[in-house]
Design a protein around this motif. Sequence first.
Motif, mmCIF file in Angstrom:
data_model
loop_
_atom_site.group_PDB
_atom_site.id
_atom_site.type_symbol
_atom_site.label_atom_id
_atom_site.label_comp_id
_atom_site.label_asym_id
_atom_site.label_seq_id
_atom_site.Cartn_x
_atom_site.Cartn_y
_atom_site.Cartn_z
ATOM 1 N N ARG A 55 -5.474 -1.960 -6.603
ATOM 2 C CA ARG A 55 -5.062 -2.056 -8.455
ATOM 3 C C ARG A 55 -4.497 -2.981 -8.390
ATOM 4 N NH1 ARG A 55 -5.802 2.303 -10.745
ATOM 5 N NH2 ARG A 55 -3.612 3.361 -12.406
ATOM 6 N N ILE A 67 -1.444 7.681 -3.158
ATOM 7 C CA ILE A 67 -1.292 8.319 -4.453
ATOM 8 C C ILE A 67 0.153 9.705 -4.359
ATOM 9 C CG2 ILE A 67 -2.870 10.310 -3.721
ATOM 10 C CD1 ILE A 67 -3.694 9.697 -6.860
ATOM 11 N N SER A 87 5.953 4.355 -6.906
ATOM 12 C CA SER A 87 5.718 2.970 -7.293
ATOM 13 C C SER A 87 5.189 2.384 -6.309
ATOM 14 C CB SER A 87 6.424 2.494 -8.231
ATOM 15 O OG SER A 87 7.631 2.194 -7.780
ATOM 16 N N LEU A 88 4.335 1.552 -6.713
ATOM 17 C CA LEU A 88 4.348 -0.198 -5.851
ATOM 18 C C LEU A 88 5.072 -0.884 -7.052
ATOM 19 C CD1 LEU A 88 0.657 -0.168 -5.675
ATOM 20 C CD2 LEU A 88 1.853 -0.354 -3.834
ATOM 21 N N THR A 102 0.745 -1.178 -0.312
ATOM 22 C CA THR A 102 0.148 -0.194 0.415
ATOM 23 C C THR A 102 0.216 0.765 -0.316
ATOM 24 O OG1 THR A 102 -1.547 -1.431 1.179
ATOM 25 C CG2 THR A 102 -2.296 1.023 1.529
ATOM 26 N N VAL A 103 0.527 2.373 -0.429
ATOM 27 C CA VAL A 103 1.491 3.056 -0.758
ATOM 28 C C VAL A 103 -0.097 4.395 -0.828
ATOM 29 C CG1 VAL A 103 3.119 2.151 -1.797
ATOM 30 C CG2 VAL A 103 1.720 3.454 -4.018
ATOM 31 N N SER A 106 1.370 0.731 -11.149
ATOM 32 C CA SER A 106 0.811 2.288 -11.290
ATOM 33 C C SER A 106 0.227 3.022 -10.446
ATOM 34 C CB SER A 106 0.226 2.741 -12.626
ATOM 35 O OG SER A 106 -1.636 2.990 -12.509
ATOM 36 N N THR A 107 0.483 4.212 -9.552
ATOM 37 C CA THR A 107 0.330 4.985 -8.720
ATOM 38 C C THR A 107 -0.781 6.611 -8.810
ATOM 39 O OG1 THR A 107 2.208 5.960 -7.967
ATOM 40 C CG2 THR A 107 1.594 3.557 -6.939
ATOM 41 N N VAL A 141 -4.214 1.633 -3.461
ATOM 42 C CA VAL A 141 -3.072 3.358 -4.061
ATOM 43 C C VAL A 141 -4.583 4.047 -2.646
ATOM 44 C CG1 VAL A 141 -2.638 5.943 -4.674
ATOM 45 C CG2 VAL A 141 -1.916 2.894 -5.647
#
Length: 283
Positions: free
Chosen positions: A121, A56, A60-61, A53-54, A114-115, A147
């Motif tokens: 995603r 926005i 990147s993941l 998890t990141v 992609s984030t 994201v």
Amino acid sequence: MSHALRSGAICVVWLGVVGIVSVAEAGRIQVELNGTVQADGFNNIATPTNLGTVIIGAPSLANTTSYRLINQSPPVAGNPRSASLTAAGHASVSPTSVSLANGVFSPFLSLGLSTTAVGARSGSVTIATTSSGPADLTDVIHLAGTVLDHSNASFNGTLDQNSLVFDFGTLGVGGPTQSQTLSLTNLVTTSGFTAGLDLDSISGTGDTGVLTTNLALFSNLAAGSSSFFDIFFDRSTIGSFSAVYTLSLSDQDLPGATVQLLTLTLLGDVVPEPSSIALLGMG
């Protein structure tokens, strides 16, 4: 006389003499995951590799240490085997092609999602042989990740309010300490995908010994939740008082976290009691 010939050999006849000449055979491109070579035709659709998890805006993941490819079996030197790697959905992959001799590993694959948008995603990378050789099943690596949107701190439970001025008004000296309950809320920015909120630091200036707060640091306050605290006004000294508290908040500790500053201003006046003023006038 009949002779049984093993696969990968050529029968050559010289003047009635049968000779066997070995021919090196290309292997199959197979996936290695965390040090274990998987069966040909690898497909993890039931349990996609979770890239985490990141928030926005994070780069990147990514996963760059779990997957690589090998030209596997038979373990003899021979013709290289080539394959293409094609990303789909939100996925990305590098390299996009490999050519491997038998028994040789590729570098670790750089896999990503992609984030650029908030939400769940997913994507896949398909590995297909592009050179001649024995039958080679297509391998598919499935990826998943999340994201989150940024947290949003507010002094209001429903509206975005980044500053608050609270005036205790004018009070007589010597009375009980005044108090008021306030709150900080992590407003929902995207339903189901809003980062938690951290209160990282509190700094005060002005009359912070008279206008005080019990607000304490916290971490990962869930979206839609509030943290309640009290402010206090000490009336023991006559005067006009003000204090400003600057709150430094941020998203929960994930890649892409950003900082937000909120300001709390406290005001209050302490005056002599009316009886004291009357006595002064008589004097």
